[in-house]
Design a protein around this motif. Structure first.
Motif, short mmCIF file in Angstrom:
data_model
loop_
_atom_site.label_atom_id
_atom_site.label_comp_id
_atom_site.label_asym_id
_atom_site.label_seq_id
_atom_site.Cartn_x
_atom_site.Cartn_y
_atom_site.Cartn_z
N THR A 95 75.37 46.13 -26.19
CA THR A 95 76.04 46.40 -24.92
C THR A 95 75.80 47.86 -24.56
O THR A 95 75.98 48.74 -25.40
N LYS A 129 84.93 41.35 -24.77
CA LYS A 129 84.92 39.91 -25.03
C LYS A 129 86.38 39.45 -25.05
O LYS A 129 86.89 38.95 -24.07
N ASP A 181 83.46 42.02 -38.22
CA ASP A 181 82.84 42.10 -36.89
C ASP A 181 83.74 41.31 -35.94
O ASP A 181 83.79 40.08 -35.99
N SER A 227 79.13 33.63 -28.46
CA SER A 227 79.24 34.96 -29.05
C SER A 227 79.54 36.02 -27.99
O SER A 227 79.71 37.18 -28.35
C1 LIG Z 1 78.81 38.77 -33.25
C2 LIG Z 1 78.56 40.03 -32.52
N1 LIG Z 1 78.65 41.20 -33.19
C3 LIG Z 1 78.43 42.38 -32.58
C4 LIG Z 1 78.10 42.46 -31.27
C5 LIG Z 1 77.79 43.79 -30.68
O1 LIG Z 1 78.72 44.22 -29.75
P1 LIG Z 1 78.29 45.16 -28.55
O2 LIG Z 1 77.33 44.40 -27.73
O3 LIG Z 1 79.56 45.43 -27.84
O4 LIG Z 1 77.68 46.39 -29.10
C6 LIG Z 1 78.01 41.28 -30.52
C7 LIG Z 1 77.68 41.33 -29.08
O5 LIG Z 1 76.95 40.64 -28.50
C8 LIG Z 1 78.25 40.04 -31.16
O6 LIG Z 1 78.17 38.90 -30.48
#
Ligand SMILES: Cc1ncc(COP(=O)(O)O)c(C=O)c1O
Ligand SMILES: Cc1ncc(COP(=O)(O)O)c(C=O)c1O
Lengths: 486, 469, 486, 469
Positions: free
Chosen positions: D336, C268, C241, C70
Motif C-alpha cells: 500500500t 482494511k 499480520d 485479503s
Molecule cells: C495478508 C497481508 N499482509 C500484509 C499486507 C500489507 O499491508 P499494506 O499493503 O498495508 O502494506 C497485506 C496487504 O495487502 C495483506 O493482505
C-alpha cells in the motif's frame, strides 16, 4: 435497477438513526400515521453505489462539451461550491438576527451592488428564485407601476404585453400569470424585431414589451433604442429577459438601452450550477421609477451595518416571492464567481463567448452548414438550420442531436426558437477551448457524411448511451409516474 | 484570464477564420452609443485563494453555537454521503434533462423521488419540484382554480395558521388573476382552526388550505376539515412538513368520508429532507396530487417508458403543460426548478429509509416536548397553546422579546422565531423548535441560559431589588 | 487522451495564480531553474473534465462489488471522510503545540485505547503508515528485543524469521529489510501450519515467526496456541499480520493467542479508503515485554491532558518511521468508524463477514466449483481453485477474473496465495447484501457455462471495458514510463 | 447494525444454505478458550450525527488563526477542485490497480503523475509514490546501496542540513542492514554544507545526500557537491521540495561536470503539491531516478502499453521488483502506498500548471523575504544564517523560546518550528516560513504581535522597570 428493487423489509441503517427508548409521543391517535411509507430499505453503501452509478449516466459540464443555446453551460468553478458551503454560511438559520449575520449579509449587499453595475440599473433585488420568477417579479412590477398611475387610480386599459415570436416560453407564460394578454410581434428576415409591426401593435393597451437582447436568435437587436422609444412613447415599459446577458457582460448595459426592468439568470451568466434542472436565481434590476416596487427582502447598508428590509419599510413592494430570502446559496456562488472574475474578467466573458460563437459559425458555414442569419454577426450563440437535410435526406435536427451524443457531445438546443425550422441553437460559452470546438465541428461534418451515406445510423441514434431513443409518446399516453412494485 | 482557456495564438487563428482583425470587431453591430464605459462598482478580480480568505472570514463571523428556530426551516442531521454524491459533477453541472438519453441518471433519480413523495404523502403522483414551499402553495392555489370545475368563485379559504410568509407569497403571486384568499381565524386557546366555527353554508369556494402541522407547530383536525371542504365541493390543499409525515397521517388519507378521502393537492417545503439551512435557500417545493388532476399540475414530471429495444428508460413527460410548449397557456411559467435539492432529498430518503425518517421525526417530537417542559418551569415565560403539537411550540415572554433574542444571540444561540410581526396579537411571543440534533444537554443548557438571561434582564429593567420570595 | 495532449503553451489559470509585481528574488543565478517544467497548460475546467472522466474508468467500492481476498474492500463511510476533513483537523500544522491540539490528540489517544482493546495487546503505537511499515516496526522490535537480551549484549545467533508459505509477500520482504534470513514453513493439506515442519525449523537461530490468523488461505489456524508454545520455547517471538483482523474483530484477540506483536491494516478492518493504492495506516500493538520498543510518536494522557512523546522519553524505541505522526488523516477516519461501530458493532463485523464468506462457499460448492479447503470452515474469505477448468477447458483463473469484469464485478484476488494453483481468493466483507453475493455467483456460473461452450469469449475478456486485455510483456520490455510528447 | 445490510430473514436463509443453526456456529473451529469476553474499552456505537458532534467540537477546539511553521510541511492554497475530484468514490474507494482493465482511470493518472514528476525534477523516471519524504529518503539510501556497484562500503554521507526527522527515519530503517549514515556538519555562518571542508580523499562511499533547499531553508551549492560526489564514484541522492523546483535548478541538472550531470536519485516530500497540512499526514514521498537504475527503484511503477486491439492503455509494470512477486528479494516491502495523495497532487499540478506553480513558489519566496525583513527590525531577535534561502529562515531569540511560542499559540498563532531539540547548538532558535497564503497584513501583523509579546514577556521577566531609552 430502481432503488426500490434493492429494498428488503426490515433493513435499517443504524448509523443514521439510533432508536431512543421512552420517547414521549403526544400525537392523538386519529392523527397518527398507520403504515410506513414505501421508502427504500437499503444500506448506506447501496445508496452510495446506486446514486454514484446513476450519476455516471449523465452528461454534464464536468464531463462533456454542452453547447446548449440559451442555457450558457459554462464551467462552474468548484471554489464557488466549496466556499458557499462553509459551515458558517451553510448552517445559518434564516431567522438569525441581522446582528449575527453581518458576514452573510455583506455578501448579499455586495452582490446587489455588482449586479447594479453590470446591468446599469438603479436598484436590484435578489429575491427571485429563477429566471421565470424574475420575469414574474418584473411583469408584476410593470402592473404595479401602471396601477399607481393617475394618482393611484391606475391605468386599467393597459392589458397587453408584447412578446416577439422568438421569445422564450417563460415570457408569454409569465405575462399570463400576471393576467396580461400576450400579443406576438413578428421578426424580420434579418432577425430584428419588425419595427412596423411593433408600431402597429402598440397603443394605450400596451403595458409593456418583453425582449431579450441579444435575442434568442443569436443576434443583437440593433434598433433597440428605437424600440424603446416606440414603447415608451406609447406609455409602455420595457422588460429585459437577461438570459442572454453573457453575450454583453460588461460591454453593454441594459439600463443604457432604455430598459425599465431586467431579470438575470445567475445560473447562466454567473455560472452557478444547473444541477440537473435547478436551482437558479433570477435577481431583478429596475430603473428609478420602478424602484419602489422591487420584491423583498432586500439588503441595505447603514453606517457599515447590513440589514434585511421587508414590506414594512417598502410598502409599495410587490412583496415577497419566497418564504425566506430566495436561493441564497446560489447567490453566494454567483458572488464568489463575480469576485474572481472582477471587472476586467466580466468583459472578457462577453468577448470570448462571442469569439467562440463567431468562430464556430464561420467554420460550420465553410463546412457547408446553413446558418439561419448568415448576414449577421453572431453574439454568444447562433443558429444552424438543417431544413435541407430534413427535406433531402430525411435526417432531421433531432437525429443530428441524438447522433452527437454518440460522438461524446451534448446536443445544442433543438427546435428553439420556434420560428426557425429544424434549428440547432449553438452556444459554446467562453470556457471552452478551440480544440473542443474543432472536435465538435468535426463530429458535425462526420454526421453530415453519415446522413448522406448511411442515414439510418443517424436516424436511429444514439447507439452508445445507457438507453437508445426513448418512446416519448408511450411515456405521455401510458403514464407511469411512480413505481408501484411490479 | 479566469476560466477562459484561449492562448494568444489561438485567438489570432480564430479571428483569421472569422475574417476580422480583433475581438472588438465582433461587437460591430452594437450601436456605438450603447457601449458601456466599463464597470465602476465591480472590484478587480481575485484569485481563488483571495476570495477564499474573504469568504472564510465572513463565514466564521456568522457562526453560532445552537439554534432553536424553526418556522419553516429546520436543522436536521444530513448524512455526509448525501451532499458528497449530490455535488458530484455529473449531478451538479448537468442541465435539465431535455436530452433524455444523456440524462438517465437524473431522470431515474427524479422518478424515484416522485415515487418516494407520492408514498410519503399517500398521493397518486408527484412533480419534480417547484421553487420552495411558499411558491408551491401559490401554484397549488392556481392549480386548484384550474382543476375545480365545479367552482367558479376563485375564492380560496386560507387559515391564519398557515405560515404567514406562504400566505403572503401566495397572495403576491395569485392576486393579479383575481383570486381571493379569504382568511380563517384560529382558536386562541388551541392555536388551531376552530372546527365548530366553520359556517354550515360557506358559499361557493374553490379550495380550503389545510396546514399540518400548522405554523405554530400545532396539529389541526385534518379529518373534519377535509370532510367539510369536500362536502362543499371544494378541493383540499394540504400544506405539510414532509418530515412530520413519518409520524402523522398522510394527506392522501385525510377525512372520514369514505367517498372522497384525502387531500386533492399536497404541497410543502422539502427542506427537512436533507437540505441545509443555508439562510433559507435553495430549498425545494414539492407538490403531489390525485391522478385525475395530473394534467393541471405545474412543473416537470418524469415518466417511465421504453427505448427502441424495449428497454426501460425515463424521460420528461406531459410537456404539453409547460411553458416551452404551451407558452401563454401553460400551467405555470416555471422552467428552472430545484433539481439539485431534489437530488439531495432523494439520496437522503434512500439513506435514512422509513425507519430513519420515523426516528428523526419522533426524536424531534420528543425533544421539543422536553424543551417545552423545561421552559414551562421558567418564570416570566408561558406556553400559550394547549393543542398537541409536532416539533414547535409558542411561548409568551413577560420581558421585551427583542432584548431576550439579542442577548441570546450574543451568547451564540438563535433562540427561535418571533411572531409579533405576523401576528400582532402574539406580541412578545417566541416560537421554539428542538429537532433530533439537540441533545438533552443542549436543551437543558438552553433553558438555563435563558433563565440566567431573563434574571439579568429583569434586574437591569428594575433597578430596585426584587423582594425576597 | 493524456492531459499533456490538451496542453497549449501560454495558457494560464488566472484564478489559481495571480502574478504579483515587484517580487523579491534573492536566489543566485547559478541555482535558478532555466526551463519551465512540462506541466500541462490547461484550463481549470479541462482539468476537472479530464480527471472526472478518468475517474469514471475505475471500478471502486462506491460503484462495484469488489470481493478482493485479503484486501477487505468494504464500505468506506462517507462520514469518516467528511469529519476527518473538518477545517480544524485538516489545517492543523504538525508543529502546533500540544496545548493547542487537545482535540486532535484526544482522537489519537482514544484510537490507541480502542485498538488495544480489540487486539488484546498491552500497548499500541499508531506510527506506521501502512501494513508493510507496521510489519517493519514489528520485526524491528523483535530485533531490538533480542539485541537487548543477555544484559544488553544481545542474542546475535537469532538470524532467522519463519514465514509460512501462504504468507503475504510483505512478510518475507520485511524480514529481509530487517536483515533476517527467511525460512519458509510449509502448510498442511488442511491449510494449517505443518507443526512437524515447524518443530524441525525452530531453534536458537529463530528470532520469530510471522503469522496471520486466520491465514491467507481463509482458515483459522487451530493450533495457534501450540505454535506459540513451540516458538516461544525456542526463544522466538510471534508476529501477527493483522491484515485479516476483520474475520475475528471483537471475537478473538491476537493477544490471547499468544502473539507478541501485531500490526493492523486500518485500511482494511477499519474501513479507511484504499484510494487507488493508498494511503493506509498500520498501527502496531505489543505485549508488555516489547512495549519499550514501540515506534514513536505516541500520545499519552496525563491528568486530562494529551501529549506527544518521542524518543526523548522513550529511549529504547525503534524510533520514528515518518517525518511527523504517520498518516493521521487515516487514523482519524478509523477512529470515526470505530466510534460508529462501537463494541457491539465490531463483533458484528466479524460475524457477518464470516456469514457472507461461508454462504458463498456453500453456494459455489453446490454450483460445482472446487473449494481449496472443502473441509474447513471459511473465515471472512475462502479459496476457489480453477485448476480443472485450466486443464480441461484451457480457461484459467485470469480469464475468469477478466470475464467477471464484463459482468460488472471486480475480480477476486487471483494467484495468491501462491501455494494454491489457479486460485481465486474471495472476500465478500460484511457490507455486501445477499443479493449482491447471489448476483456474483450467478455470474460465476454463467462464466463457467461460457468456458464450456464458447471458451474464446472468456479467454479474450474483458470486452466491455475502456480497454481490452493489456500487453503486460510489452509494458515491461519496452518501458514507457513517462510521456515524451510524441 | 451499522453498515451491515442483512435482514433477519436473509440471515436465516443463508444459515440454512450453509447448514448451521446460528452465526456463532461458524466460529466453531476457533478453540473455545481463545474466544474473547468482549470489548471493555470500546464505547457503545454512535450514530453519524453523534460522532459528528464530537468531531466538530474537537476540530473547533484546535482551530488557529495563522501559521508560520514549515519544517517539511507547508501551508499552500489548494484549489477547491483538487479534493472535490480526489474524493470522488471512483478514486477514493478503489483498490490498487491490479486489474488494469478496471482501473484505467487511476493508472492513466499515475502515468501522468510520473511524467510530471520526472519533468519537475528533470529526472528520467518516477515511481508512483512512497509513504512520505522521510521514508522515501530511507528507501533512496537502500536503493543507492543496491545500485552503486562500484562501492562496497555501505557508507552514505548525510549532511546535518538534511531534515533531522528524515535522518532519524533513514537511520531507523537502514541501520539493521549495516548501512552507515555518516554526518557532514554545516557551516555556522551560512547554514549550508561547507564545500571547502569536504575532504579530498573521503574514502569509499556509496552516496552523498544533498538537500535543496536544506532544512533551514538555505540553498546548498548543489553543483559543486554533485561534482564532488561523482568524482568519487558515489551516487547523488537529492532531497528536494518539489514546490521549490519551480524556481530552483532541478536535480537532473545539478553539477558542472558535463560527463555525469545530475543527481542519480531524487526524492522528497510531495505535500506542498496540493496536500493539506493534516497534522503531518497522509502526505506522499516521491522518488525519481536515472533510467539505468529503474530496476532498483522501490514502489509501484506504471507503464504505457497496448491492448489486444493495439489501443493504448496502462498497467503496473516491472512488478518483478516488488514483494508480491520477488518476496524476500524485493527492492522494498512497500505494498500500500499513498495513491490518493498522488491523485490530489496530479490534479493540483494540472490545475495550477507551470505558471501557477512558479507564482506560488515565487510568492512564498517573496513573502518570506518580507517576513525576514520585518523580524530583522525587532529587538531581541537575530537572523543567524546569511545564505540565500527559499521560503524559510532561522531566528535566535533572547527570551526563552518556549514562552514566546506558548504565548503566540494562545493568541491563535503557530509561530514556527523550534530547532533546539534537533540542534542543541541552536538553542532558542525558531524557524519561520511565509508561503503565498500569507498577506502583507498577516506578515506585518505577526511581526507586531511578536513585538508586543516580547515586550510583555520581557517586562514579566525583569520586574525592575527598564530605564527609559
Ligand atoms: C495478508 C497481508 N499482509 C500484509 C499486507 C500489507 O499491508 P499494506 O499493503 O498495508 O502494506 C497485506 C496487504 O495487502 C495483506 O493482505
Ligand atoms: C431566453 C430565456 N428566458 C428565460 C428563461 C427562464 O429562466 P429560468 O429557467 O431560470 O426560469 C430561459 C431559461 O432557459 C431562457 O433561456
Amino acid at each position: 435497477m430502481l432503488v426500490f428493487e434493492q429494498s428488503r423489509t426490515g433493513r435499517v441503517n443504524a448509523a443514521q438513526s439510533a432508536k431512543k427508548d421512552n420517547m414521549v409521543n403526544v400525537i392523538p391517535d386519529n392523527l397518527k400515521r398507520k403504515t410506513r411509507p414505501l421508502l427504500p430499505e437499503i444500506s448506506e453503501m447501496q445508496a452510495v453505489r446506486h446514486y454514484t452509478r446513476l450519476s455516471q449516466k449523465n452528461f454534464s459540464i464536468d464531463t462533456h462539451f454542452y453547447p446548449l443555446g440559451s442555457c450558457t453551460m459554462k464551467y462552474n468553478p468548484r471554489a464557488c461550491n466549496q466556499l458557499s458551503m462553509l459551515p458558517g454560511l451553510l448552517n445559518r438559520h434564516p431567522a438569525t438576527p441581522d446582528s449575527s449575520s453581518q458576514g452573510f449579509l455583506a455578501c448579499m449587499y455586495d452582490l446587489q451592488e455588482i449586479l447594479k453595475d453590470v446591468t446599469g440599473m438603479y436598484e436590484v433585488s435578489l429575491a427571485p428564485m429563477a429566471g421565470a420568477q424574475g420575469e414574474f417579479a418584473g411583469v408584476a412590477m410593470i402592473r404595479a407601476y401602471h396601477d399607481a398611475q393617475n394618482g393611484g387610480k391606475g391605468d386599467p386599459a393597459r392589458t397587453e404585453i408584447l412578446v416577439p415570436d422568438a421569445a422564450h416560453g417563460t415570457n408569454p407564460a409569465t405575462a399570463t400569470m400576471c393576467n396580461f394578454k400576450v400579443k406576438e410581434i413578428p421578426t424580420n428576415s434579418d432577425g430584428d424585431v419588425d419595427i412596423d409591426a411593433l408600431k402597429a401593435a402598440v397603443g394605450p393597451q400596451t403595458a409593456g414589451i418583453m425582449l431579450t437582447n441579444p435575442s434568442t436568435l443569436g443576434v443583437f437587436e440593433r434598433k433597440i433604442k428605437e424600440i424603446a422609444g416606440i414603447v415608451h412613447d406609447a406609455g409602455g415599459l420595457l422588460y429585459y429577459d437577461g438570459a442572454n446577458l453573457n453575450a454583453i457582460l460588461g460591454k453593454v448595459k441594459p439600463g443604457d438601452m432604455g430598459f425599465d426592468v431586467i431579470h438575470m439568470n445567475l445560473h447562466k451568466t454567473f455560472s452557478t450550477p444547473h444541477g440537473g434542472g435547478g436551482p437558479g436565481a433570477g435577481p431583478v434590476g429596475v430603473s428609478k421609477r420602478l424602484e419602489p416596487y422591487l420584491p423583498v427582502p432586500m439588503v441595505v447598508e447603514n453606517g457599515g451595518e447590513y440589514h434585511v428590509v421587508t414590506e414594512k419599510s417598502r410598502p409599495q413592494s410587490i412583496g415577497r416571492l419566497s418564504a425566506f430570502m430566495g436561493n441564497t446559496g446560489i447567490l453566494l456562488r454567483a458572488y464568489i464567481y463575480a469576485r474572481m472574475l472582477g471587472s476586467e474578467g466580466m468583459q472578457r466573458v462577453a468577448e470570448y463567448a462571442t469569439l467562440n460563437a463567431n468562430y464556430m459559425l464561420a467554420v460550420l458555414q465553410k463546412s457547408g452548414f446553413e446558418i439561419a442569419y448568415p448576414n449577421r454577426r453572431a453574439t454568444h450563440e447562433f443558429i444552424v438550420t438543417l431544413k435541407k437535410q430534413a427535406k433531402d435526406l430525411g435526417v432531421n435536427t433531432m437525429d443530428f442531436a441524438k447522433r452527437l451524443l454518440d460522438y461524446g457531445f451534448h446536443a445544442p438546443t433543438t427546435y428553439f426558437p420556434l420560428l426557425v425550422p429544424e434549428c440547432l441553437l449553438i452556444e459554446p460559452t467562453e470556457t471552452e477551448t478551440k480544440q473542443e470546438l474543432d472536435d465538435f465541428m468535426q463530429a458535425m461534418v462526420a454526421i453530415q457524411k453519415e446522413a448522406e451515406s448511411e442515414p439510418e445510423i443517424v436516424k436511429s441514434a444514439p447507439h452508445t448511451l445507457p438507453v437508445r431513443r426513448l418512446d416519448d409518446v408511450k411515456a405521455a399516453k401510458e403514464l407511469d409516474l411512480t413505481y408501484k412494485g411490479e | 484570464m479566469p476560466f477562459i482557456p484561449h492562448t494568444e495564438e489561438e485567438v489570432k487563428s480564430m479571428l483569421e477564420v472569422i475574417g476580422v482583425e480583433s475581438i472588438e470587431d465582433l461587437f460591430d453591430e452594437i450601436p456605438e452609443n450603447l457601449r458601456s464605459e466599463g464597470l465602476t462598482k465591480v472590484p478587480e478580480g481575485l484569485t481563488e485563494m483571495e476570495i477564499g480568505r474573504i469568504m472564510r472570514a465572513r463565514a466564521d463571523q456568522d457562526t453560532y453555537r445552537l439554534c432553536f428556530a424553526g418556522g419553516g426551516a429546520y436543522e436536521h442531521h444530513v448524512p455526509a454521503a448525501v451532499w458528497e454524491i449530490t455535488t458530484r459533477g455529473e449531478f451538479y453541472s448537468a442541465y435539465t434533462p431535455y436530452q433524455a438519453e444523456a440524462s438517465q441518471g437524473t431522470l431515474q433519480l427524479l422518478y424515484e423521488y416522485q415515487t418516494m413523495m407520492a408514498s410519503l404523502t399517500a398521493m397518486d403522483v408527484s412533480n419534480a419540484s417547484l421553487y420552495d414551499g411558499a411558491s408551491a402553495l401559490a401554484e397549488a392555489v392556481l392549480m386548484a382554480v384550474r382543476a375545480n370545475r365545479k367552482s367558479k368563485s376563485k375564492r380560496v379559504l386560507m387559515p391564519r395558521t398557515v405560515n404567514p410568509a406562504y400566505r403572503k407569497v401566495a397572495y403576491n403571486i395569485v392576486h393579479n388573476q383575481g383570486i381571493v384568499l379569504e382568511e380563517l381565524d384560529y382558536d386562541v386557546t388551541s392555536g388551531t382552526i376552530d372546527i365548530n366555527s366553520l359556517p354550515d353554508e360557506p358559499g361557493d369556494f374553490t379550495a380550503l388550505v389545510i396546514p399540518q402541522p400548522n405554523y405554530f407547530g400545532s396539529l389541526e383536525e385534518v379529518d373534519a376539515l377535509t370532510d367539510w371542504a369536500h362536502q362543499h365541493k371544494a378541493l383540499v390543499i394540504a400544506v405539510v412538513n414532509p418530515m412530520s409525515l413519518a409520524m402523522l397521517k398522510p394527506p392522501g388519507e385525510w377525512g372520514n368520508d369514505s367517498d372522497i378521502t384525502g387531500a386533492d393537492i399536497t404541497c410543502g417545503e422539502g427542506q427537512p429532507l436533507g437540505i441545509p439551512l443555508s439562510s433559507g435557500g435553495p430549498y425545494f417545493g414539492f407538490m403531489c396530487c390525485r391522478q385525475v388532476y395530473v394534467r393541471q399540475m405545474p412543473g416537470r414530471i418524469i415518466g417511465r417508458t421504453v427505448d427502441l429495444d424495449g428497454k426501460p428508460g425515463f424521460s420528461l413527460t406531459l410537456q404539453a403543460r409547460e411553458q416551452h410548449i404551451r407558452r401563454s397557456k401553460a400551467t405555470s411559467n416555471i422552467c428552472t426548478n430545484q433539481g439539485l435539492l431534489v437530488t439531495a432529498a432523494t439520496i437522503y430518503m434512500a439513506i435514512v429509509g422509513p425507519y430513519g425518517l420515523e426516528n428523526t421525526a419522533a426524536q424531534s417530537h420528543n425533544n421539543t416536548q422536553l424543551l417545552m417542559s423545561e421552559l414551562d418551569k421558567l418564570n416570566g415565560v408561558q406556553r400559550i397553546f394547549n393543542s398537541a403539537n409536532f416539533h414547535e411550540a409558542v411561548f409568551k415572554f413577560d420581558l421585551p422579546l427583542s432584548d431576550v433574542i439579542r442577548s441570546l444571540a450574543a451568547q451564540g444561540i438563535v433562540a427561535g422565531v418571533r411572531l409579533e410581526d405576523d401576528y400582532p396579537e402574539l406580541g412578545n411571543c417566541l416560537m421554539v423548535c428542538a429537532t433530533e440534533t439537540k441533545s438533552e444537554d443542549d436543551i437543558k443548557g438552553f433553558a438555563k441560559t435563558l433563565a440566567t438571561t431573563l434574571t439579568r434582564l429583569q434586574a437591569a429593567a428594575c433597578p430596585v431589588q426584587p423582594k425576597m420570595a
